[in-house]
Scaffold this motif. Structure first.
Motif, PDB file in Angstrom:
ATOM      1  N   ILE A 161       0.727  -1.200   0.190  1.00 31.88           N
ATOM      2  CA  ILE A 161      -0.021   0.052  -0.193  1.00 31.88           C
ATOM      3  C   ILE A 161       0.900   1.367  -0.065  1.00 31.88           C
ATOM      4  O   ILE A 161       1.944   1.445   0.940  1.00 31.88           O
ATOM      5  N   ILE A 162       0.940   1.838  -0.970  1.00 26.07           N
ATOM      6  CA  ILE A 162       1.801   3.111  -1.008  1.00 26.07           C
ATOM      7  C   ILE A 162       1.141   4.544  -0.909  1.00 26.07           C
ATOM      8  O   ILE A 162       1.937   5.437  -1.053  1.00 26.07           O
ATOM      9  N   SER A 163      -0.137   4.429  -0.756  1.00 27.56           N
ATOM     10  CA  SER A 163      -0.685   5.470  -0.628  1.00 27.56           C
ATOM     11  C   SER A 163      -2.079   5.602   0.131  1.00 27.56           C
ATOM     12  O   SER A 163      -2.639   4.596  -0.185  1.00 27.56           O
ATOM     13  N   GLY A 164      -2.055   6.323   1.071  1.00 30.00           N
ATOM     14  CA  GLY A 164      -3.423   6.277   2.078  1.00 30.00           C
ATOM     15  C   GLY A 164      -4.147   7.617   1.985  1.00 30.00           C
ATOM     16  O   GLY A 164      -4.471   8.500   1.067  1.00 30.00           O
ATOM     17  N   LEU A 165      -4.290   8.305   3.280  1.00 29.72           N
ATOM     18  CA  LEU A 165      -5.038   9.143   3.588  1.00 29.72           C
ATOM     19  C   LEU A 165      -4.130  10.648   2.985  1.00 29.72           C
ATOM     20  O   LEU A 165      -2.966  10.773   3.107  1.00 29.72           O
ATOM     21  N   ARG A 166      -4.957  11.475   2.212  1.00 28.57           N
ATOM     22  CA  ARG A 166      -4.046  12.828   1.970  1.00 28.57           C
ATOM     23  C   ARG A 166      -4.913  14.011   2.303  1.00 28.57           C
ATOM     24  O   ARG A 166      -6.027  13.945   2.339  1.00 28.57           O
ATOM     25  N   SER A 167      -4.391  14.780   3.216  1.00 22.93           N
ATOM     26  CA  SER A 167      -4.972  15.895   3.746  1.00 22.93           C
ATOM     27  C   SER A 167      -5.232  16.889   2.585  1.00 22.93           C
ATOM     28  O   SER A 167      -4.844  16.493   1.352  1.00 22.93           O
ATOM     29  N   TYR A 168      -6.300  17.839   2.749  1.00 25.86           N
ATOM     30  CA  TYR A 168      -6.722  18.607   1.787  1.00 25.86           C
ATOM     31  C   TYR A 168      -5.640  19.407   1.304  1.00 25.86           C
ATOM     32  O   TYR A 168      -5.439  19.768   0.074  1.00 25.86           O
ATOM     33  N   ASN A 192      -7.064  15.717 -11.249  1.00 23.22           N
ATOM     34  CA  ASN A 192      -7.765  16.604 -11.598  1.00 23.22           C
ATOM     35  C   ASN A 192      -8.693  16.968 -10.435  1.00 23.22           C
ATOM     36  O   ASN A 192      -9.675  17.710 -10.445  1.00 23.22           O
ATOM     37  N   ALA A 193      -8.139  16.462  -9.303  1.00 25.43           N
ATOM     38  CA  ALA A 193      -8.949  16.645  -8.084  1.00 25.43           C
ATOM     39  C   ALA A 193      -8.443  17.677  -6.710  1.00 25.43           C
ATOM     40  O   ALA A 193      -7.119  17.460  -6.598  1.00 25.43           O
ATOM     41  N   ARG A 194      -8.991  18.696  -6.618  1.00 26.36           N
ATOM     42  CA  ARG A 194      -8.618  19.571  -5.443  1.00 26.36           C
ATOM     43  C   ARG A 194      -8.818  19.143  -4.089  1.00 26.36           C
ATOM     44  O   ARG A 194      -9.204  18.113  -3.947  1.00 26.36           O
ATOM     45  N   SER A 198     -11.105  14.516  -3.490  1.00 29.06           N
ATOM     46  CA  SER A 198     -10.559  12.966  -3.807  1.00 29.06           C
ATOM     47  C   SER A 198     -10.838  12.223  -2.792  1.00 29.06           C
ATOM     48  O   SER A 198     -11.110  12.360  -1.492  1.00 29.06           O
ATOM     49  N   ASN A 199     -11.343  10.934  -3.279  1.00 28.39           N
ATOM     50  CA  ASN A 199     -11.613  10.115  -2.054  1.00 28.39           C
ATOM     51  C   ASN A 199     -10.644   9.814  -0.892  1.00 28.39           C
ATOM     52  O   ASN A 199     -10.654   9.187   0.077  1.00 28.39           O
ATOM     53  N   HIS A 200      -9.423   9.792  -1.636  1.00 27.94           N
ATOM     54  CA  HIS A 200      -8.083   9.879  -0.595  1.00 27.94           C
ATOM     55  C   HIS A 200      -8.079  10.875   0.555  1.00 27.94           C
ATOM     56  O   HIS A 200      -7.501  10.637   1.472  1.00 27.94           O
ATOM     57  N   ASN A 201      -8.860  11.995   0.392  1.00 28.33           N
ATOM     58  CA  ASN A 201      -9.098  13.333   1.341  1.00 28.33           C
ATOM     59  C   ASN A 201      -9.861  12.549   2.565  1.00 28.33           C
ATOM     60  O   ASN A 201      -9.823  13.226   3.475  1.00 28.33           O
ATOM     61  N   PHE A 202     -10.377  11.379   2.403  1.00 27.34           N
ATOM     62  CA  PHE A 202     -11.461  10.962   3.483  1.00 27.34           C
ATOM     63  C   PHE A 202     -11.043   9.630   4.017  1.00 27.34           C
ATOM     64  O   PHE A 202     -11.649   8.956   5.056  1.00 27.34           O
ATOM     65  N   GLY A 203      -9.792   9.006   3.725  1.00 23.88           N
ATOM     66  CA  GLY A 203      -9.336   8.073   4.410  1.00 23.88           C
ATOM     67  C   GLY A 203     -10.168   6.497   3.893  1.00 23.88           C
ATOM     68  O   GLY A 203     -10.160   5.660   4.487  1.00 23.88           O
ATOM     69  N   ILE A 204     -10.903   6.689   2.808  1.00 24.24           N
ATOM     70  CA  ILE A 204     -11.712   5.717   2.200  1.00 24.24           C
ATOM     71  C   ILE A 204     -10.940   4.928   1.205  1.00 24.24           C
ATOM     72  O   ILE A 204     -11.260   3.864   0.456  1.00 24.24           O
ATOM     73  N   ALA A 205      -9.874   5.503   0.684  1.00 28.15           N
ATOM     74  CA  ALA A 205      -9.265   4.939  -0.471  1.00 28.15           C
ATOM     75  C   ALA A 205      -7.593   4.748  -0.198  1.00 28.15           C
ATOM     76  O   ALA A 205      -6.976   5.473   0.482  1.00 28.15           O
ATOM     77  N   PHE A 206      -7.112   3.565  -1.134  1.00 24.61           N
ATOM     78  CA  PHE A 206      -5.649   3.563  -1.154  1.00 24.61           C
ATOM     79  C   PHE A 206      -5.146   3.110  -2.261  1.00 24.61           C
ATOM     80  O   PHE A 206      -6.189   2.806  -3.175  1.00 24.61           O
ATOM     81  N   ASP A 207      -3.832   3.328  -2.608  1.00 19.34           N
ATOM     82  CA  ASP A 207      -3.219   2.852  -3.939  1.00 19.34           C
ATOM     83  C   ASP A 207      -2.167   1.763  -3.441  1.00 19.34           C
ATOM     84  O   ASP A 207      -1.637   1.759  -2.487  1.00 19.34           O
ATOM     85  N   ILE A 208      -2.071   0.844  -4.391  1.00 20.35           N
ATOM     86  CA  ILE A 208      -1.235  -0.169  -4.258  1.00 20.35           C
ATOM     87  C   ILE A 208      -0.071  -0.036  -5.212  1.00 20.35           C
ATOM     88  O   ILE A 208      -0.316   0.686  -6.418  1.00 20.35           O
TER      89      ILE A 208
END
Ligand code: ZN
Length: 202
Positions: free
Chosen positions: A86-93, A113-115, A119-129
């Motif tokens: 898992i290389i990416s999780g939550l990102r702050s605004y 394209n997301a400010r 992005s779903n990453h801003n809410f801790g519901i998404a991750f990238d592998i």
């Protein structure tokens, strides 16, 4: 190695018929080979042991509801002979805004394209592998599709199945309250929840 050779290699490694074609039948065969023998396993159970340190660090930034699924995906892929992290999780605004600036008002290529807040990453519901072989990160590999199938089996949404922006490394857990909403509507309500101090999933 051509893509066909890579797919054949994956198929051979997984013990499915090796024809080198990455069509739906191949992925369905891969799915059966990987998932069928393990589907009785209790993947979210405590015997899911720790994952690698880099993955765990990113997993801990996610909503608690997503963490065991992310760990299970790493373990499930490993059992299928595919090394992922898992290389990416939550990102702050703020972090999202900095990414958005890249290629626009800051140097570099456009990567999103997301400010912030979009992005779903801003809410801790998404991750990238990331798929790895040894210590080597593979930005492109047919293995992403195999992992996508495993993730969907766990109930995750997979970015590789999206019709507009295909994002194979991306997984997310949609809240039940958002099951009938589109992404835009879900993101608007997620921003409201966070602004109002409400939990994301409840
Ligand atoms: Zn993502």
């Amino acid at each position: 190695m051509t893509l066909e050779e890579i797919v054949t290699a994956v198929q051979t490694a997984l013990g499915v018929q090796a024809d080198g074609k990455a069509g739906p039948e191949t992925w369905s065969a891969i799915y059966k080979a990987i998932v069928a023998p393990t589907q009785d396993d209790t993947l979210a159970a405590p015997e899911i042991t720790g994952v690698d340190a880099r993955s765990e660090k990113n997993i801990l930034t996610l909503q608690p509801e997503v963490r065991s699924l992310a760990r299970a995906l790493v373990q499930k892929a490993a059992r299928a002979g595919i090394e992922i992290k898992i290389i990416s999780g939550l990102r702050s605004y703020e972090e999202q805004d900095a990414l958005y600036a890249q290629g626009r008002t800051a140097p570099g290529d456009i990567v999103t394209n997301a400010r912030g807040g979009y992005s779903n990453h801003n809410f801790g519901i998404a991750f990238d592998i990331g798929v790895f072989e040894g210590n080597t990160y593979l930005a492109d590999s047919p293995k992403y599709k195999a992992v996508g199938v495993l993730g969907m089996d766990l109930g995750l949404e997979w970015g590789g199945s999206w019709k507009t922006i295909v994002d194979q490394p991306h997984f997310q857990l949609r809240p039940v309250w958002a099951s009938d909403l589109n992404e835009k509507e879900m993101l608007a309500l997620l921003r409201d929840r966070v602004a109002g101090g409400k939990p994301v999933y409840a």
